[in-house]
Design an enzyme around this catalytic site. Structure first.
Site, mmCIF file in Angstrom:
data_model
loop_
_atom_site.group_PDB
_atom_site.id
_atom_site.type_symbol
_atom_site.label_atom_id
_atom_site.label_comp_id
_atom_site.label_asym_id
_atom_site.label_seq_id
_atom_site.Cartn_x
_atom_site.Cartn_y
_atom_site.Cartn_z
ATOM 1 N N SER A 158 117.140 65.344 42.773
ATOM 2 C CA SER A 158 115.785 64.780 42.325
ATOM 3 C C SER A 158 115.285 66.206 42.318
ATOM 4 O O SER A 158 113.845 65.790 42.313
ATOM 5 C CB SER A 158 115.556 64.453 43.880
ATOM 6 O OG SER A 158 116.107 65.172 45.226
ATOM 7 N N GLY A 183 118.709 53.154 48.700
ATOM 8 C CA GLY A 183 119.237 52.413 50.217
ATOM 9 C C GLY A 183 120.731 52.076 50.185
ATOM 10 O O GLY A 183 121.196 51.195 49.079
ATOM 11 N N CYS A 219 114.034 51.364 50.961
ATOM 12 C CA CYS A 219 114.761 49.748 50.774
ATOM 13 C C CYS A 219 114.095 49.487 49.797
ATOM 14 O O CYS A 219 113.517 50.657 48.816
ATOM 15 C CB CYS A 219 114.463 49.355 51.664
ATOM 16 S SG CYS A 219 115.268 49.120 53.135
ATOM 17 N N CYS A 246 107.279 60.410 59.498
ATOM 18 C CA CYS A 246 107.146 59.222 58.323
ATOM 19 C C CYS A 246 106.742 57.690 59.648
ATOM 20 O O CYS A 246 108.350 58.070 60.266
ATOM 21 C CB CYS A 246 107.506 59.253 57.299
ATOM 22 S SG CYS A 246 106.983 57.347 56.650
ATOM 23 N N CYS A 248 99.174 58.516 50.475
ATOM 24 C CA CYS A 248 99.291 59.434 52.027
ATOM 25 C C CYS A 248 100.047 60.216 51.557
ATOM 26 O O CYS A 248 100.767 61.047 50.831
ATOM 27 C CB CYS A 248 100.307 58.183 51.795
ATOM 28 S SG CYS A 248 101.085 58.740 53.789
ATOM 29 N N TYR A 267 110.613 62.767 45.892
ATOM 30 C CA TYR A 267 112.043 62.588 45.742
ATOM 31 C C TYR A 267 112.719 61.556 45.753
ATOM 32 O O TYR A 267 113.226 61.214 45.218
ATOM 33 C CB TYR A 267 112.109 63.318 47.169
ATOM 34 C CG TYR A 267 113.174 63.000 47.956
ATOM 35 C CD1 TYR A 267 114.502 63.926 47.106
ATOM 36 C CD2 TYR A 267 113.384 62.336 48.900
ATOM 37 C CE1 TYR A 267 116.115 63.372 48.327
ATOM 38 C CE2 TYR A 267 114.747 62.042 49.733
ATOM 39 C CZ TYR A 267 115.968 62.351 48.831
ATOM 40 O OH TYR A 267 117.229 62.011 49.569
ATOM 41 N N CYS A 308 102.496 62.762 56.447
ATOM 42 C CA CYS A 308 103.803 63.708 57.026
ATOM 43 C C CYS A 308 103.395 65.351 57.208
ATOM 44 O O CYS A 308 104.192 66.082 57.394
ATOM 45 C CB CYS A 308 104.945 63.636 56.566
ATOM 46 S SG CYS A 308 105.528 62.759 54.813
ATOM 47 N N ASN A 353 110.402 45.667 52.162
ATOM 48 C CA ASN A 353 110.390 47.393 51.859
ATOM 49 C C ASN A 353 109.756 48.094 53.230
ATOM 50 O O ASN A 353 107.987 47.689 52.493
ATOM 51 C CB ASN A 353 110.517 48.022 50.317
ATOM 52 C CG ASN A 353 110.393 49.120 49.938
ATOM 53 O OD1 ASN A 353 111.109 50.044 51.260
ATOM 54 N ND2 ASN A 353 109.647 49.931 49.152
ATOM 55 N N GLY A 354 109.774 48.803 53.050
ATOM 56 C CA GLY A 354 108.662 49.788 55.136
ATOM 57 C C GLY A 354 108.777 49.290 56.051
ATOM 58 O O GLY A 354 109.871 49.019 56.574
#
Ligand code: SF4
Length: 467
Positions: free
Chosen positions: A293, A38, A12, A392, A444, A252, A447, A112-113
């Site tokens: 991308s 989004g 988002c 994720c 992070c 991305y 993934c 967002n998250g």
């Protein structure tokens, strides 16, 4: 919710303004520049100092905010949101900002998250009498704030934020204040800027450029920024913070013209392409990137190897987002509609095709086929992310573990599945080098490596492993 054809879905985007007479218009433009994050729903809530008023709907920014709708949104503070449904699914009621009215005043939230303990908190809150309006994880914060025993809103918010686990960049607006909060790991990007005397906050700095705002700094993990008529203050709500920004933002999600923590996204991607040239030197005639991308990484690969970069693949920008694909066949048809191989560029050539990721493998197989059908003699696939082996939990829809092709296949098996002549993924170390980092601290990589910066609650794990 069925996945979009690309496999990796955006999360988002949020945008906020305080202290500008055109707050809603600025938010409109800001959201427009964040639309890539989004496309399912969008909303703006504005404050005129006395009341909060909102407009929201399912669709794109340009569709929802008509001239008539914008006329309703008068005031000098606003928050806005573009939504990709990651938790709780779609539907009008889940479109943000969420707006709450109570005896104590009104409150609007944009998030967002993804919270990893949302269900756990919901059970507790419902047991205490809360009734949720939405199925989104975002609403939990509003209930925690209203149930907090602290007299001051600032302390209610700080206390409530400290109960949340996972990824969150929150904009919280009352009639007179805008609060900005980032989780203790800073998993999502969030920046602060100014426009004259007004303050602006956005998920990505590209939104500042669009409205003519000046970048001030990134919001820090565990920070609560409060903006009101007295100016701006900053407080901590988390005692311990360990920065772990999402590496996928660079690979991305974010726009190439955005800067995250001082690193330009296009430059980071280009460096990943250069690094891939070191890790996967291939004898070929042309390099092409999968639009949009992967173009920066493809340019980097071409520059480093001396193999010419060509537009071997073209994206049809007017197809629209095929985000509901009821079957594998239609999903593949969606890829065909969206991308075309340029025969004049690839016919009779050995092609290096640069892409940002492989999720299920379906899309990569289709693109390799497109290039071969257009006459490419060899297609070598190089990927600017390490293999995505794990889901994720922080707001990026990477599919479930069992849908991820790299979760149970090695590189050679994936190569075979996508029909490429060779396949190389960037290494974790190489990716970090491209970001100008020596180790993985501050990022992070969940993934890719399975090491997540937060604990994952059992019901969240179950959702991603069995849905
Ligand atoms: S698990 Fe992957 S996609 Fe999710 S926040 Fe971490 S790096 Fe980003």
């Amino acid at each position: 919710m069925l996945p979009e054809i690309k496999g990796l879905n955006e999360e988002c985007g949020i945008f906020g303004v305080f202290g500008h007479q055109d707050a809603a218009q600025l938010t409109y433009y800001g959201l427009h520049s964040l639309q890539h994050r989004g496309q399912e729903g969008t909303g703006i809530v504005v404050s005129d100092g006395k009341t909060l008023k909102g407009v929201k709907g399912e669709g794109l920014v340009a569709e929802i905010f008509t001239a008539d709708a914008m006329k309703e949104l008068t005031g000098s503070a606003a928050i806005g949101h573009v939504r990709y449904a990651t938790a709780g699914g779609g539907g009008y009621e889940n479109v943000q900002p969420l707006l709450f009215h109570s005896q104590k005043g009104s409150l609007a939230l944009a998030h967002n998250g993804n919270l990893v303990n949302a269900n756990y908190l919901k059970y507790q809150l419902e047991a205490q009498g809360s009734i949720f309006q939405t199925s989104s994880d975002t609403e939990v914060l509003a209930h925690l704030i209203r149930r907090s025993g602290f007299p001051q809103l600032k302390d209610q918010v700080k206390n409530s934020l400290s109960m949340l686990k996972g990824a969150y960049a929150y904009l919280i607006m009352t009639e007179t204040e805008l609060m900005v909060a980032l989780d203790p790991h800073g998993l999502r990007p969030l920046s602060l800027g100014c426009l004259g005397d007004a303050y602006v906050v956005a998920s990505e700095t590209c939104a500042f450029d669009v409205v003519g705002a000046e970048y001030i700094r990134d919001i820090m993990p565990g920070e609560l920024v409060i903006i009101n008529e007295n100016g701006i203050t900053s407080e901590r709500f988390a005692i311990s913070t360990t920065k772990a920004i999402c590496t996928m933002e660079y690979i991305y999600f974010s726009r190439p013209d955005s800067n995250i923590q001082g690193i330009n996204v296009h430059t980071a991607r280009k460096n990943m392409g250069k690094q891939l040239a070191v890790e996967a030197p291939i004898e070929a005639d042309v390099v092409t990137g999968v639009p949009d991308s992967s173009i920066s990484a493809a340019i980097g690969y071409a520059e480093a190897t001396g193999i010419p970069y060509e537009m071997g693949l073209i994206k049809n920008k007017y197809v629209g987002r095929t985000f509901i694909q009821p079957s594998q066949t239609l999903r593949e048809q969606g890829v065909k509609m969206k991308l075309s191989a340029v025969r004049g560029v690839v016919e009779g050539k050995r092609v290096v095709m640069v892409d940002d990721s492989i999720v299920r493998g379906t899309t990569s197989r289709r693109i390799v086929n497109l290039l071969k059908e257009a006459g490419a003699t060899e297609v070598h696939v190089v990927i600017s992310s390490p293999p995505i082996k794990n889901p994720c939990f922080y707001g990026i829809d990477t599919s479930t573990k069992e849908e991820l092709i790299a979760s149970d296949k090695n590189v050679e098996q994936i190569r075979e599945a996508i029909g490429a002549d060779s396949l190389t993924f960037i290494s974790v170390d190489g990716m970090m080098k491209a970001l100008g980092q020596e180790g993985t601290n501050g990022y992070c990589l969940g993934c890719f490596t399975g090491n997540y910066p937060t604990e994952i609650y059992p019901d969240t794990l179950q959702y991603y492993y069995q849905k």
